[in-house]
Design an enzyme around this catalytic site. Structure first.
Site, PDB file in Angstrom:
ATOM      1  N   GLY A  33       0.810  -1.215   0.000  1.00 32.48           N
ATOM      2  CA  GLY A  33       0.000   0.000   0.000  1.00 32.48           C
ATOM      3  C   GLY A  33       0.839   1.259   0.000  1.00 32.48           C
ATOM      4  N   HIS A  39       4.655   2.225  -7.904  1.00 32.15           N
ATOM      5  CA  HIS A  39       3.678   1.125  -7.912  1.00 32.15           C
ATOM      6  C   HIS A  39       2.782   1.211  -9.150  1.00 32.15           C
ATOM      7  CE1 HIS A  39       4.131   1.508  -3.358  1.00 32.15           C
ATOM      8  NE2 HIS A  39       4.477   0.255  -3.591  1.00 32.15           N
ATOM      9  N   GLU A 150      12.521  -2.647  -9.725  1.00 33.22           N
ATOM     10  CA  GLU A 150      13.971  -2.821  -9.563  1.00 33.22           C
ATOM     11  C   GLU A 150      14.499  -1.993  -8.398  1.00 33.22           C
ATOM     12  OE1 GLU A 150      15.794  -1.918 -13.291  1.00 33.22           O
ATOM     13  OE2 GLU A 150      15.357  -3.906 -14.103  1.00 33.22           O
ATOM     14  N   GLN A 155      15.231  -7.929  -3.600  1.00 34.74           N
ATOM     15  CA  GLN A 155      13.933  -8.610  -3.464  1.00 34.74           C
ATOM     16  C   GLN A 155      13.520  -9.250  -4.800  1.00 34.74           C
ATOM     17  OE1 GLN A 155      10.306  -7.124  -1.273  1.00 34.74           O
ATOM     18  NE2 GLN A 155       9.776  -6.366  -3.282  1.00 34.74           N
ATOM     19  N   MET A 186      11.370   6.639  -5.837  1.00 31.58           N
ATOM     20  CA  MET A 186      10.071   6.689  -5.154  1.00 31.58           C
ATOM     21  C   MET A 186       9.947   5.511  -4.193  1.00 31.58           C
ATOM     22  SD  MET A 186       7.315   8.112  -7.814  1.00 31.58           S
ATOM     23  CE  MET A 186       7.639   9.654  -8.652  1.00 31.58           C
TER      24      MET A 186
END
Ligand code: PAF
Length: 284
Positions: A33, A39, A150, A155, A186
Site C-alpha cells: 500500500g 507502484h 527494480e 527482493q 520513489m
C-alpha cells in the site's frame, strides 16, 4: 471505476476460478500500500501484459524486524483505491493478518545465498518474511505473472529465484525504478521524511550516479568510498548500512566494473532507512 476490494481467500478464489477457466492470464502487483507512481508503473505494465490484474495490499508483519517500523508504516487504503481507479484493475486484494497467517501458521519459505547480503545482512528474517508472503500471494491469486520494481533489486532477484526453485509457474517481471525529479527513488517511506529531510535525501542518488560514472571509467570502489561517505554525511545522512557494488545475478561483491553489476546503498536520513540501486555499465 472503483475495483472490487476483496478481503478473503474464499472470495478471491471464487473470482479467479472463472478467469482461469476462461483461459485468461492473471497479473499480480504485490504491494504494502501507500501507493506512489512507482507502484502505478507496475500496474500499467501488468495491464499491458495480462488479461486480468489484481493489486494486493498487505503490510506484512513477517518482513519487519523492527516493531516501530511496522507500526509507522503508512496505511492509506482509501487513497490507494482511488489512485487505482484510472487503471481499471479487476480486483484489489486486501487480506488481514488472519487470512494470511491463520492460527497455527508454521511454514517459512527461505532462499539461501542471495539473502545473506545487503538488506538481508541488516534486517534479520526480512527476506524469509518476503518469500513466505509472496509465495502465499502467488498461490492465493493464481498468478501467472507478477510485477516487482527494480528499486528493491535484491527482493526481485530473491523472488525470481524462489519462483524458479519452487516451480510456482509465475513469470516474475522486473520494472525500472521510478524517480522523483531530483533523482530520489520513489518509496512509500519517503512519506515519513520531513520537508527538509526530503530535500536532502536526493543526495543519495546524486552520489551514487557520480560513483557509477567513475566505476564505469575503471575506478576501484574502495578509492571512491571516502569521498562518497563524506558527501552523504554532509547532506545529513546518518548510518550507512551498505554502499557496495555487486553483480546482477548472484549479488557477489566486486571492486571494479568488470561484469554486469549494480551499485547498492542503504542509508538513514532523519531516522528513515532509504535504499537505492543503479546500474553500473561494464568498463570498456
Ligand atoms: O515490496 C513490497 O512492497 C513488499 O516487500 C512485498 C513484495 C509486497 C511483499 O510484502
Amino acid at each position: 471505476m472503483t475495483a472490487p476490494i476483496i478481503r478473503t481467500r474464499a472470495d478471491l478464489r471464487e473470482m479467479t476460478r472463472g478467469w482461469t477457466r476462461a483461459g485468461e492470464t492473471i497479473g499480480v502487483v504485490p504491494t504494502m500500500g501507500a501507493l506512489h507512481d512507482g507502484h502505478l508503473s507496475l500496474v500499467a505494465r501488468a495491464k499491458d501484459m495480462s488479461d486480468r490484474v489484481i493489486v494486493t495490499i498487505f503490510v506484512n508483519p513477517k518482513q519487519f524486524n523492527n516493531p516501530e517500523d511496522l507500526e509507522n508504516y503508512p496505511r492509506t487504503e482509501h487513497e490507494d483505491a482511488r489512485k487505482l481507479e484510472r487503471f481499471v484493475v479487476d480486483a484489489i486484494y486486501v487480506p488481514d493478518g488472519a487470512q494470511m497467517y491463520p492460527d497455527g501458521f508454521a511454514t517459512t519459505v527461505s532462499v539461501d545465498g542471495l539473502t545473506n547480503v545487503l538488506c538481508g545482512a541488516h534486517r534479520a528474517g526480512h527476506f524469509d518474511g518476503v518469500a513466505t508472503v509472496v509465495t502465499k500471494l502467488f498461490t492465493q491469486t493464481s498468478a501467472d505473472l507478477a510485477f516487482f520494481g527494480e528499486k528493491d533489486f535484491q527482493q526481485l532477484q530473491v523472488v525470481r529465484r524462489m519462483a524458479r526453485d519452487l516451480d510456482l509457474g509465475v513469470e516474475v517481471v522486473g520494472c525500472p525504478t521510478i524517480r522523483e525529479m531530483d533523482g530520489l527513488a520513489m518509496s512509500s517511506r519517503n512519506l515519513l521524511l520531513s520537508d527538509q529531510a526530503r530535500s536532502r535525501a536526493s543526495a543519495l542518488n546524486a552520489v551514487m550516479e557520480d560513483m557509477a560514472e567513475a566505476l564505469t571509467k575503471g575506478a576501484a570502489i574502495d578509492d571512491l568510498l571516502p569521498e562518497a561517505k563524506a558527501r552523504l554525511a554532509a547532506a545529513g545522512f546518518g548510518d550507512i548500512d551498505y554502499l557496495e557494488m555487486r553483480t546482477n545475478e548472484t549479488l557477489t561483491l566486486i571492486d571494479r566494473a568488470t561484469e554486469p553489476a549494480r551499485l547498492f546503498a542503504a542509508a538513514y536520513m532523519a531516522g528513515v532507512r532509504l535504499i537505492d540501486n543503479i546500474d553500473v555499465p561494464v568498463t570498456t
